[in-house]
Design a protein around this motif. Structure first.
Motif, PDB file in Angstrom:
ATOM      1  N   THR A 108      99.025   3.140 119.986  1.00 24.48           N
ATOM      2  CA  THR A 108      97.761   2.542 120.397  1.00 24.48           C
ATOM      3  C   THR A 108      96.599   3.537 120.242  1.00 24.48           C
ATOM      4  N   ASN A 109      95.478   3.039 119.758  1.00 24.52           N
ATOM      5  CA  ASN A 109      94.265   3.845 119.654  1.00 24.52           C
ATOM      6  C   ASN A 109      93.608   3.873 121.036  1.00 24.52           C
ATOM      7  N   ILE A 110      93.805   4.946 121.776  1.00 26.80           N
ATOM      8  CA  ILE A 110      93.342   5.008 123.162  1.00 26.80           C
ATOM      9  C   ILE A 110      91.821   4.989 123.244  1.00 26.80           C
ATOM     10  N   LYS A 111      91.142   5.630 122.305  1.00 25.46           N
ATOM     11  CA  LYS A 111      89.679   5.653 122.331  1.00 25.46           C
ATOM     12  C   LYS A 111      89.118   4.239 122.233  1.00 25.46           C
ATOM     13  N   ARG A 112      89.627   3.454 121.294  1.00 27.67           N
ATOM     14  CA  ARG A 112      89.162   2.071 121.155  1.00 27.67           C
ATOM     15  C   ARG A 112      89.565   1.249 122.378  1.00 27.67           C
ATOM     16  N   LEU A 113      90.763   1.477 122.874  1.00 30.33           N
ATOM     17  CA  LEU A 113      91.241   0.722 124.030  1.00 30.33           C
ATOM     18  C   LEU A 113      90.321   0.923 125.227  1.00 30.33           C
ATOM     19  N   ARG A 114      89.918   2.156 125.486  1.00 34.37           N
ATOM     20  CA  ARG A 114      89.033   2.432 126.617  1.00 34.37           C
ATOM     21  C   ARG A 114      87.682   1.738 126.447  1.00 34.37           C
ATOM     22  N   THR A 115      87.245   1.587 125.214  1.00 30.53           N
ATOM     23  CA  THR A 115      85.951   0.952 124.950  1.00 30.53           C
ATOM     24  C   THR A 115      86.014  -0.558 125.177  1.00 30.53           C
ATOM     25  N   GLU A 116      87.122  -1.194 124.805  1.00 29.54           N
ATOM     26  CA  GLU A 116      87.191  -2.655 124.791  1.00 29.54           C
ATOM     27  C   GLU A 116      88.043  -3.254 125.898  1.00 29.54           C
ATOM     28  N   LEU A 117      88.713  -2.429 126.685  1.00 28.12           N
ATOM     29  CA  LEU A 117      89.653  -2.954 127.667  1.00 28.12           C
ATOM     30  C   LEU A 117      88.966  -3.783 128.755  1.00 28.12           C
ATOM     31  N   GLU A 118      87.825  -3.332 129.257  1.00 26.64           N
ATOM     32  CA  GLU A 118      87.156  -4.070 130.329  1.00 26.64           C
ATOM     33  C   GLU A 118      86.767  -5.477 129.882  1.00 26.64           C
ATOM     34  N   GLY A 119      86.225  -5.614 128.667  1.00 18.57           N
ATOM     35  CA  GLY A 119      85.864  -6.928 128.156  1.00 18.57           C
ATOM     36  C   GLY A 119      87.071  -7.826 128.019  1.00 18.57           C
ATOM     37  N   LEU A 120      88.189  -7.273 127.571  1.00 26.50           N
ATOM     38  CA  LEU A 120      89.421  -8.044 127.441  1.00 26.50           C
ATOM     39  C   LEU A 120      89.891  -8.538 128.808  1.00 26.50           C
ATOM     40  N   ILE A 121      89.867  -7.653 129.798  1.00 26.04           N
ATOM     41  CA  ILE A 121      90.313  -8.037 131.138  1.00 26.04           C
ATOM     42  C   ILE A 121      89.427  -9.131 131.707  1.00 26.04           C
ATOM     43  N   GLN A 122      88.121  -9.019 131.507  1.00 19.38           N
ATOM     44  CA  GLN A 122      87.208 -10.039 132.007  1.00 19.38           C
ATOM     45  C   GLN A 122      87.446 -11.383 131.322  1.00 19.38           C
ATOM     46  N   THR A 123      87.774 -11.339 130.022  1.00 25.29           N
ATOM     47  CA  THR A 123      88.093 -12.578 129.309  1.00 25.29           C
ATOM     48  C   THR A 123      89.365 -13.204 129.863  1.00 25.29           C
ATOM     49  N   CYS A 124      90.388 -12.388 130.074  1.00 23.68           N
ATOM     50  CA  CYS A 124      91.644 -12.890 130.639  1.00 23.68           C
ATOM     51  C   CYS A 124      91.404 -13.490 132.019  1.00 23.68           C
ATOM     52  N   GLU A 125      90.604 -12.798 132.828  1.00 25.32           N
ATOM     53  CA  GLU A 125      90.358 -13.258 134.192  1.00 25.32           C
ATOM     54  C   GLU A 125      89.608 -14.583 134.202  1.00 25.32           C
ATOM     55  N   SER A 126      88.640 -14.735 133.301  1.00 20.96           N
ATOM     56  CA  SER A 126      87.859 -15.977 133.248  1.00 20.96           C
ATOM     57  C   SER A 126      88.711 -17.157 132.786  1.00 20.96           C
ATOM     58  N   CYS A 127      89.763 -16.853 132.013  1.00 21.10           N
ATOM     59  CA  CYS A 127      90.666 -17.918 131.537  1.00 21.10           C
ATOM     60  C   CYS A 127      91.806 -18.187 132.521  1.00 21.10           C
ATOM     61  N   GLY A 128      91.864 -17.389 133.573  1.00 21.61           N
ATOM     62  CA  GLY A 128      92.958 -17.546 134.516  1.00 21.61           C
ATOM     63  C   GLY A 128      94.272 -16.988 133.999  1.00 21.61           C
ATOM     64  N   LEU A 129      94.186 -16.132 132.978  1.00 26.98           N
ATOM     65  CA  LEU A 129      95.389 -15.524 132.390  1.00 26.98           C
ATOM     66  C   LEU A 129      95.624 -14.180 133.063  1.00 26.98           C
ATOM     67  N   THR A 130      96.598 -14.124 133.948  1.00 26.43           N
ATOM     68  CA  THR A 130      96.858 -12.890 134.692  1.00 26.43           C
ATOM     69  C   THR A 130      98.183 -12.246 134.315  1.00 26.43           C
ATOM     70  N   ASP A 131      98.899 -12.823 133.368  1.00 28.39           N
ATOM     71  CA  ASP A 131     100.170 -12.244 132.947  1.00 28.39           C
ATOM     72  C   ASP A 131     100.448 -12.648 131.507  1.00 28.39           C
ATOM     73  N   PHE A 132     100.681 -11.661 130.656  1.00 29.95           N
ATOM     74  CA  PHE A 132     100.916 -11.954 129.237  1.00 29.95           C
ATOM     75  C   PHE A 132     101.805 -10.873 128.636  1.00 29.95           C
ATOM     76  N   ARG A 133     102.772 -11.310 127.839  1.00 37.03           N
ATOM     77  CA  ARG A 133     103.593 -10.396 127.045  1.00 37.03           C
ATOM     78  C   ARG A 133     103.569 -10.858 125.602  1.00 37.03           C
ATOM     79  N   ASP A 134     103.657  -9.912 124.690  1.00 36.80           N
ATOM     80  CA  ASP A 134     103.575 -10.280 123.275  1.00 36.80           C
ATOM     81  C   ASP A 134     104.792 -11.070 122.809  1.00 36.80           C
ATOM     82  N   THR A 135     105.811 -11.172 123.652  1.00 36.28           N
ATOM     83  CA  THR A 135     106.985 -11.984 123.316  1.00 36.28           C
ATOM     84  C   THR A 135     106.882 -13.397 123.870  1.00 36.28           C
TER      85      THR A 135
END
Length: 251
Positions: free
Chosen positions: A84-111
């Motif tokens: 994982t590219n940690i630098k990019r992750l730190r930049t975009e993680l908050e937006g991703l979490i807010q998107t998940c939260e607004s959709c009511g998605l609180t648990d996800f696995r790539d499988t």
């Protein structure tokens, strides 16, 4: 405690001999540890860790640096890949979490194929960010994201059938050429290699063997002519091959 110091302690205890640091930096290409005199060493030891450098680097710049504060009402656990590219992750993680939260998605696995079908855009973003799982686990006054690294899994090996073959391949790899050369040039009566195995540094079939109490020892080990004995440690478990048989010890 560093790998050399740990090996020094274990060898001293198991061999009941004084083990000293030989490589003091005074010369190039010195082997790590020694039993006996400099001029007539009884045992020369090279310490070489079995590690996954990519996993180690990602861990050091990611999870090892602690949690990441995010604007959310929840705390999250985020499982990342070893590349994982940690630098990019730190930049975009908050937006991703807010998107998940607004959709009511609180648990996800790539499988989870159902979640991928229901939330294709989020699934794509998770994939591009190197995230294998994300899970909200509690409400928080100081919400944070806690990075974790997904591990290998599968059937735990209890026979150690893969250990000997892996050691042979590990020692014969071109990256260990200098290890064998140092031992050859030591002119010691016995030449040992000490291999501490870190998570991800060996195949799961090998690593998992050390996770439970050892009841069956591995198969016969063929060593390069420069090596007389091999020490393996993983967690609190250790194995020694000294020419004709395996023995276990407390690491």
């Amino acid at each position: 405690m560093g790998a050399e110091e740990s090996a020094q302690r274990i060898l001293s205890r198991e061999l009941k001999a004084e083990v000293v640091i030989h490589d003091d930096g005074s010369e190039s290409s010195m082997y790590d540890l020694r039993i006996g005199s400099i001029d007539q060493p009884l045992v020369a030891v090279e310490v070489v860790g079995a590690v996954d450098p990519i996993r180690t680097e990602t861990w050091n710049v990611g999870p090892a640096n602690g949690s990441i504060r995010v604007k959310s009402r929840l705390d999250w656990v985020v499982g990342i890949r070893k590349d994982t590219n940690i630098k990019r992750l730190r930049t975009e993680l908050e937006g991703l979490i807010q998107t998940c939260e607004s959709c009511g998605l609180t648990d996800f696995r790539d499988t989870d194929w159902r979640a991928k079908i229901t939330y294709p855009e989020i699934a794509g973003l998770l994939e591009s960010l190197g995230i294998e799982s994300i899970h909200a686990f509690r409400e928080s006054d100081e919400p944070s994201a806690y990075l974790s690294m997904e591990g290998d899994d599968g059937v735990v090996s209890r026979t150690g059938a893969e250990v000997a073959a892996w050691v042979s391949v590990f020692l014969s790899d071109s990256e260990r050429k200098d290890v064998l050369l140092k031992l050859k040039n030591s002119h010691a009566e016995e030449k040992h290699v000490f291999i501490p195995i870190a998570f991800g540094g060996a195949p799961w079939e090998v690593y998992s063997y050390f996770l439970s109490e050892i009841s069956i020892l591995p198969e016969h080990l063929e060593l390069p002519e420069e090596v007389d004995a091999v020490w393996l440690t993983c967690g609190r478990t250790g194995l020694l091959w000294r020419g004709n048989a395996w023995a276990s010890f407390d690491a």
